[in-house]
Design an enzyme around this catalytic site. Structure first.
Site, PDB file in Angstrom:
ATOM      1  CB  THR A   7      -0.923   0.036   1.247  1.00  0.00           C
ATOM      2  OG1 THR A   7      -1.703   1.235   1.226  1.00  0.00           O
ATOM      3  CG2 THR A   7      -0.159  -0.015   2.547  1.00  0.00           C
ATOM      4  CE  LYS A  12      -6.170   1.895   2.087  1.00  0.00           C
ATOM      5  NZ  LYS A  12      -6.155   1.234   0.767  1.00  0.00           N
ATOM      6  CG  ASP A  65      -9.524  -0.999  -3.441  1.00  0.00           C
ATOM      7  OD1 ASP A  65      -8.624  -0.144  -3.510  1.00  0.00           O
ATOM      8  OD2 ASP A  65     -10.552  -0.954  -4.145  1.00  0.00           O
ATOM      9  CG  PHE A 139      -6.062   7.686   6.564  1.00  0.00           C
ATOM     10  CD1 PHE A 139      -6.070   6.760   7.595  1.00  0.00           C
ATOM     11  CD2 PHE A 139      -6.557   7.305   5.326  1.00  0.00           C
ATOM     12  CE1 PHE A 139      -6.566   5.475   7.387  1.00  0.00           C
ATOM     13  CE2 PHE A 139      -7.040   6.012   5.105  1.00  0.00           C
ATOM     14  CZ  PHE A 139      -7.048   5.103   6.150  1.00  0.00           C
ATOM     15  N   GLY A 140      -7.629  10.548   5.285  1.00  0.00           N
ATOM     16  CA  GLY A 140      -8.696  10.507   4.281  1.00  0.00           C
ATOM     17  C   GLY A 140      -9.986  11.182   4.739  1.00  0.00           C
ATOM     18  CE  LYS A 162     -10.419   4.721  10.627  1.00  0.00           C
ATOM     19  NZ  LYS A 162      -9.510   5.249   9.618  1.00  0.00           N
ATOM     20  CG  HIS A 167     -13.805   0.770   6.951  1.00  0.00           C
ATOM     21  ND1 HIS A 167     -13.639   1.693   7.961  1.00  0.00           N
ATOM     22  CD2 HIS A 167     -12.989   1.181   5.949  1.00  0.00           C
ATOM     23  CE1 HIS A 167     -12.782   2.626   7.561  1.00  0.00           C
ATOM     24  NE2 HIS A 167     -12.372   2.327   6.342  1.00  0.00           N
TER      25      HIS A 167
HETATM   26  P1  ITT Z   1      -3.517   2.043  -1.578  1.00  0.00           P
HETATM   27  O1  ITT Z   1      -2.107   2.302  -2.011  1.00  0.00           O
HETATM   28  O2  ITT Z   1      -3.612   1.035  -0.456  1.00  0.00           O
HETATM   29  O3  ITT Z   1      -4.458   1.723  -2.716  1.00  0.00           O
HETATM   30  P2  ITT Z   1      -5.161   4.425  -1.290  1.00  0.00           P
HETATM   31  O4  ITT Z   1      -5.094   5.569  -0.350  1.00  0.00           O
HETATM   32  O5  ITT Z   1      -5.105   4.729  -2.768  1.00  0.00           O
HETATM   33  O6  ITT Z   1      -3.994   3.422  -0.883  1.00  0.00           O
HETATM   34  P3  ITT Z   1      -7.722   3.074  -1.747  1.00  0.00           P
HETATM   35  O7  ITT Z   1      -7.402   2.847  -3.189  1.00  0.00           O
HETATM   36  O8  ITT Z   1      -8.274   1.945  -0.960  1.00  0.00           O
HETATM   37  O9  ITT Z   1      -6.448   3.604  -0.931  1.00  0.00           O
HETATM   38  O10 ITT Z   1      -8.690   4.313  -1.685  1.00  0.00           O
HETATM   39  C1  ITT Z   1      -9.516   4.546  -0.641  1.00  0.00           C
HETATM   40  C2  ITT Z   1      -9.700   6.022  -0.383  1.00  0.00           C
HETATM   41  O11 ITT Z   1     -10.714   6.102   0.611  1.00  0.00           O
HETATM   42  C3  ITT Z   1      -8.438   6.672   0.155  1.00  0.00           C
HETATM   43  O12 ITT Z   1      -8.083   7.760  -0.627  1.00  0.00           O
HETATM   44  C4  ITT Z   1      -8.797   7.158   1.541  1.00  0.00           C
HETATM   45  O13 ITT Z   1      -8.698   8.557   1.553  1.00  0.00           O
HETATM   46  C5  ITT Z   1     -10.242   6.751   1.753  1.00  0.00           C
HETATM   47  N1  ITT Z   1     -10.277   5.844   2.907  1.00  0.00           N
HETATM   48  C6  ITT Z   1     -10.097   4.503   2.940  1.00  0.00           C
HETATM   49  N2  ITT Z   1     -10.141   4.032   4.186  1.00  0.00           N
HETATM   50  C7  ITT Z   1     -10.360   5.105   4.972  1.00  0.00           C
HETATM   51  C8  ITT Z   1     -10.488   5.280   6.352  1.00  0.00           C
HETATM   52  O14 ITT Z   1     -10.344   4.277   7.208  1.00  0.00           O
HETATM   53  N3  ITT Z   1     -10.701   6.513   6.792  1.00  0.00           N
HETATM   54  C9  ITT Z   1     -10.809   7.562   5.958  1.00  0.00           C
HETATM   55  N4  ITT Z   1     -10.691   7.482   4.645  1.00  0.00           N
HETATM   56  C10 ITT Z   1     -10.459   6.268   4.146  1.00  0.00           C
END
Ligand code: ITT
Length: 184
Positions: A7, A12, A65, A139-140, A162, A167
């Protein structure tokens, strides 16, 4: 025991490390760009990626994912969450949700583990989209997501808090249960 987590997302990795450390499992992050196909289901994205990655590593590994699915937006951003987070961000989602009464949403995480065979573990957490960003942890989309039964966002919770309800925490729980039964 060590397991490789492929990743680019530090958040994560931190959650997986916190989850597995008490079980004596060390998570090693590896960044390998892999194709994320446009599909309707996270499971299809994970399966394609595992197939693409499997010959490039000589040790068991996993990927995660995930996506945020907002009911009033017909499940958007869903499988497009990474792209939408990079482009619209939390502010963009809050704008799209202006004047929308139905705030229901859920996060879903699909973990794919490959050890010569594919194993899929999933977790979901229901909740709602807040009206403003709150908190600085995580994050995110964490600052705008309030899990069911709580009044605070994921960004106002520690990683341990968390993990208990998220999830990813739920997907990691079924993953670690499987590891215990099959490997350790
Ligand atoms: P990978 O390299 O693992 O793919 P990514 O950040 O691109 O990392 P994803 O493709 O799974 O991850 O995209 C999921 C998006 O959803 C990611 O940009 C996060 O911002 C958001 N996300 C996933 N899990 C989250 C969480 O636990 N809390 C907040 N946002 C989350």
């Amino acid at each position: 025991m060590e397991i490789v987590f492929i990743t680019s997302n530090k958040g994560k990795v931190e959650e997986a490390q916190k989850y597995f450390a008490p079980l004596g499992i060390k998570i090693i992050q590896k960044k390998i760009e892999y194709p994320e196909i446009q599909a309707e289901e996270l499971e299809d994205v994970v399966e394609f990626a595992l197939n693409w990655l499997k010959d490039k590593l000589d040790k068991p590994f996993f990927i995660d994912d995930s996506g945020l699915f907002i009911e009033a937006l017909d499940g958007f951003p869903g499988v497009y969450s990474a792209y939408v987070f990079k482009t619209l961000g939390n502010e963009g989602i809050l704008k799209l949700m202006e004047g929308v009464e139905n705030r229901k949403a859920y996060f879903k995480s699909v973990i794919g583990y490959y050890d010569g065979e594919m194993h899929i573990f999933k977790g979901i957490v229901k909740g709602r989209i807040g009206y403003e960003k709150r908190g600085s942890l995580g994050f995110g989309f964490d600052p705008i997501f309030i899990p069911e039964g709580f009044d605070k966002t994921f960004a106002e919770m520690t990683t341990e808090e968390k993990n208990k309800i998220s999830h990813r925490g739920r997907a990691l729980a079924t993953f670690s249960k499987w590891l215990k039964e099959n490997l350790i």
